[in-house]
Design an enzyme around this catalytic site. Structure first.
Site, PDB file in Angstrom:
ATOM      1  N   TYR A 167       0.836  -1.204   0.000  1.00  0.00           N
ATOM      2  CA  TYR A 167       0.000   0.000   0.000  1.00  0.00           C
ATOM      3  C   TYR A 167       0.873   1.259   0.000  1.00  0.00           C
ATOM      4  O   TYR A 167       0.670   2.174  -0.806  1.00  0.00           O
ATOM      5  CB  TYR A 167      -0.917   0.008   1.225  1.00  0.00           C
ATOM      6  N   LYS A 171       1.250   4.293  -2.991  1.00  0.00           N
ATOM      7  CA  LYS A 171       0.944   5.713  -2.787  1.00  0.00           C
ATOM      8  C   LYS A 171       2.176   6.588  -3.030  1.00  0.00           C
ATOM      9  O   LYS A 171       2.054   7.736  -3.485  1.00  0.00           O
ATOM     10  CB  LYS A 171       0.392   5.937  -1.382  1.00  0.00           C
TER      11      LYS A 171
END
Length: 244
Positions: A167, A171
Site C-alpha cells: 500500500y 501511494k
C-alpha cells in the site's frame, strides 16, 4: 452540450466512503458530479442518494483496472458534456496480507499497484483530453501520508512504525506521478495535486480512525476547487504541505 454552464467533476470509487462524500461536497458547491463506480447498480444507488439531497449527480460505470471500461467512461463524458473540469482519483484498495517488505506476497503488491497506481494513471491519461477542454482543470490524486518516504524514514514520525510495503509504495508512486504530471502541465491552467485525507472512519481506515468521513473529503474538495492562483504539484492535508 448538457449542463454546459455547470462545472463537471468525476470522482472514481465514489459509491461510498470518502469518494461519496467528496461527490456530495462538490455537489453542494454546484458541480454536476459523476459518481464513478465499477458496479453500476451501486453507483446508481449512491447517485440517487445524492439526488435525494437535491444535488446534480449521475452514476457512471468505471472500473479503473479495465482499459475498456475507462475508454467507455471517457466516451460517455465527452458525449454528454464535451469536457471535464475536475477529476478526483479516489478509487483505492488495501489488503490484510500487506506488511513486511521481506514477506508480503508479490501478488499482493501487484494487486495494490493495479488499482492504486496503474488504474489512477490510466484514468488520468484517458480523461486528460477532456480536462484540457476545461477553462481551468483540476486533477486530485488521493494519496496518503503513508506514501511519504520522508515520514517513513524519520524515527520521530507518527507513521514510523506503520509499514505496509504494498500500500505504502503504491501511494509513493502516486506522489511521483503527481509531480511528473504537474511539471508536464506547468504552462497550462490545469492543476495537479496529491491529497492525504487523513485517518478516516471508512472500510479501509476502520472504526478506530479519529476523523469522520466529512473531514476526510475536505482536502480533495479544497484541491478540486483551487483558484487560478493556487498551487500545483503539491502534497497536502487540510491545507498543509506534507513532506514527500
Amino acid at each position: 452540450m448538457a449542463n454546459s454552464e455547470k462545472r463537471i467533476a468525476m470522482i472514481t470509487g465514489a459509491n461510498k466512503g470518502i469518494g461519496l462524500e467528496t461527490a456530495r461536497q462538490l455537489g453542494q458547491l454546484g458541480f454536476t458530479v459523476l459518481v464513478g463506480c465499477r458496479d453500476l447498480s451501486r453507483g446508481k444507488e449512491a447517485a440517487s442518494k445524492l439526488a435525494g439531497e437535491k444535488l446534480d449527480a449521475q452514476a457512471i460505470e468505471l472500473d479503473v483496472t479495465s482499459e475498456s471500461s475507462i475508454k467507455a467512461a471517457a466516451g460517455r463524458i465527452e458525449g454528454a458534456f464535451g469536457r471535464l473540469d475536475v477529476l478526483v482519483n479516489n478509487a483505492g484498495v488495501g489488503a490484510r496480507d500487506d506488511g513486511a517488505a521481506s514477506s508480503t506476497p508479490l501478488s499482493v503488491v501487484r494487486r495494490m499497484f493495479e488499482t492504486n497506481y496503474f488504474g489512477l494513471v490510466a484514468v488520468t491519461q484517458a480523461m486528460l483530453p477532456l480536462i484540457r477542454k476545461s477553462a481551468g482543470g483540476r486533477i486530485v490524486n488521493v494519496s496518503s501520508i503513508l506514501g511519504s518516504i520522508s515520514e517513513h524514514a524519520d524515527p520521530n514520525s507518527v507513521i514510523y512504525q506503520m509499514k505496509m510495503v504494498a500500500y505504502d509504495s503504491s501511494k509513493t508512486a502516486v506522489n511521483a506521478f503527481t509531480v511528473h504530471l504537474a511539471y508536464e502541465l506547468r504552462d497550462t491552467k490545469i492543476k495537479v495535486n496529491a491529497a492525504h485525507p487523513g485517518w478516516v472512519k471508512t472500510d479501509l481506515g476502520g472504526p478506530q480512525a479519529p476523523l469522520e468521513v466529512a473531514q476526510g473529503a475536505k482536502t480533495s474538495v479544497m484541491l478540486a476547487t483551487l483558484p487560478d492562483s493556487g498551487p500545483s504539484g503539491g502534497y497536502y492535508h487540510m491545507g498543509v504541505h506534507l513532506r514527500w
